[in-house]
Design an enzyme around this catalytic site. Structure first.
Site, short mmCIF file in Angstrom:
data_model
loop_
_atom_site.label_atom_id
_atom_site.label_comp_id
_atom_site.label_asym_id
_atom_site.label_seq_id
_atom_site.Cartn_x
_atom_site.Cartn_y
_atom_site.Cartn_z
N SER A 199 0.81 -1.15 -0.02
CA SER A 199 0.15 -0.05 0.12
C SER A 199 0.89 1.34 -0.07
O SER A 199 1.64 1.37 -1.11
CB SER A 199 -1.01 -0.16 1.27
OG SER A 199 -1.98 0.85 1.10
N ASP A 294 -10.26 -3.99 -4.70
CA ASP A 294 -9.52 -2.65 -4.39
C ASP A 294 -9.94 -1.37 -4.89
O ASP A 294 -9.72 -1.35 -6.04
CB ASP A 294 -7.97 -3.35 -4.24
CG ASP A 294 -7.22 -2.29 -3.47
OD1 ASP A 294 -7.55 -1.03 -2.98
OD2 ASP A 294 -5.88 -2.39 -3.54
N HIS A 324 -8.05 -5.18 -0.57
CA HIS A 324 -6.93 -4.38 -0.06
C HIS A 324 -6.42 -4.98 1.06
O HIS A 324 -7.19 -5.06 1.96
CB HIS A 324 -7.18 -2.91 -0.37
CG HIS A 324 -6.08 -1.98 0.03
ND1 HIS A 324 -5.15 -1.32 -1.02
CD2 HIS A 324 -5.39 -1.47 1.30
CE1 HIS A 324 -4.04 -0.86 -0.44
NE2 HIS A 324 -4.32 -0.76 1.03
#
Length: 368
Positions: A199, A294, A324
């Site tokens: 991320s 996501d 995610h």
């Protein structure tokens, strides 16, 4: 009053019992399959979403700046609850590495299979540049080290809103260069350093690689980016389609972006949004994964395509049933674990190839 450690143990036991149930029973508890945009949500992650909704106040949450320290502590605890068992043989050492304005906390993971001198993955945690720590990514770093046989050095960095952009990036660049200078002391070859992250941390790994390429600095041997942040202030596409109902929400992403980049992307500095960089050539080979459900999926895949167009070797994976943050859910979802092991395999293979090329290049060098 129950202690924090006792609560973690109870929650961990409960999760293992729940996700150890027969598949048909977990499906019944999760409800009807969720299908969206031609994809089917992994049933284990669907069940996890239901459980999370019962334990939390909202989908994806918000950042309460008045209670930010507690939110960060809760994120650390959640990682401990979801930690995968059986990785206690990974040797860990807490240490400090150079940052842009002072030492940064770091943790070295050495798998039993690691040779005396080997490659090293410098890893940056996720959390939207606001949350996250060495603790939140500890289970993932253990798994990556165990499955790849590569030393992993997890690095903390300054977080927003206390330290907005470019503090995290400055720390990541300083840490990478400082670690490279100390590689022999860490039991690793300076020419066998890789960078990675998930991320927001994947963003840092990619931007560090890009900065080394454009500045003529030492380019990493490999970059591993799990569901990376690559752009800001986007609307439409996956941010709309998957913007609610799958953990991370589009509203939460926008809130994190405002905290990290309170004035938006500077007109003369696109490093906060690597997708907007003019030239990506010269970057190292990249492994880039996205999750089907996501909100950040589109920008990650757009970056993979741009890297290919500019001649950068890329392995791009989309895991259509995942959400995610899937690398944090390997203890509850077999599909999430398989996806994470795919990244570990790519890391091992890429660094083995880099080592072979390096060995051949050194062999051909004339004797002094």
């Amino acid at each position: 009053m129950i202690s924090a450690k006792a609560r973690v143990r109870m929650l961990r036991w409960g999760f293992r019992v729940l996700f150890g149930l027969p598949p048909w029973l977990k499906r019944a508890l999760a409800g009807r399959s969720i299908r969206l945009a031609g994809q089917v949500l992994d049933p284990d992650l669907q069940l996890l979403g239901k459980v999370s909704a019962l334990l939390e106040s909202g989908d994806g949450g918000t950042v309460d700046q008045a209670a930010l320290a507690e939110q960060r502590r809760q994120a650390d605890m959640a990682a401990e609850v979801a930690a995968e068992p059986g990785l206690e043989d990974i040797k860990t050492t807490d240490l400090e590495v150079p940052g842009a304005t002072g030492p940064l906390p770091a943790r070295l993971y050495v798998p039993p299979s690691a040779p005396h001198v080997s490659a090293l993955l410098v890893y940056f945690h996720g959390g939207g540049f606001v949350l996250g720590s060495l603790a939140t990514v500890d289970p993932l770093c253990r798994l990556l080290a165990a499955q790849s046989g590569v030393r992993v050095l997890s690095v903390g960095y300054r977080l927003a809103p206390e330290f907005p952009y470019p503090a995290a990036l400055d720390d990541a660049i300083a840490a990478y260069l400082g670690i490279r200078a100390e590689m022999p002391a860490l039991g690793a070859d300076p020419d066998m350093i890789a960078v990675g992250g998930d991320s927001a941390g994947a963003n840092l790994a990619l931007v560090v690689s890009h900065e080394m390429a454009v500045s003529g600095g030492p380019v990493p041997a490999f970059a591993m980016a799990l569901y990376p942040v690559t752009d800001v202030e986007r609307t439409g596409g996956s941010r709309d389609v998957f913007g609610t109902g799958f953990g991370l929400t589009a509203d939460f992403i926008a809130e994190l972006e405002r905290l990290y980049l309170p004035d938006g992307i500077p007109t003369d500095d696109t490093r906060g949004a690597i997708l907007r960089a003019d030239d990506l050539a010269g970057m190292p080979p990249v492994y880039l994964s996205t999750a089907g459900f996501d909100p950040l999926r589109d920008e990650g895949e757009e970056l993979a395509e741009r890297l290919r167009e500019q001649g950068v070797p890329v392995v791009a994976r989309r895991f259509p049933g995942l959400v995610h943050g899937y690398a944090s859910f390997t203890a509850v979802s077999a599909a999430a674990r398989d996806a994470t092991l795919d990244a570990a395999s790519a890391l091992r293979a890429a660094l083995a190839l880099a080592e072979a090329k390096l060995t051949e290049a050194r062999r051909q060098q004339p004797a002094a």
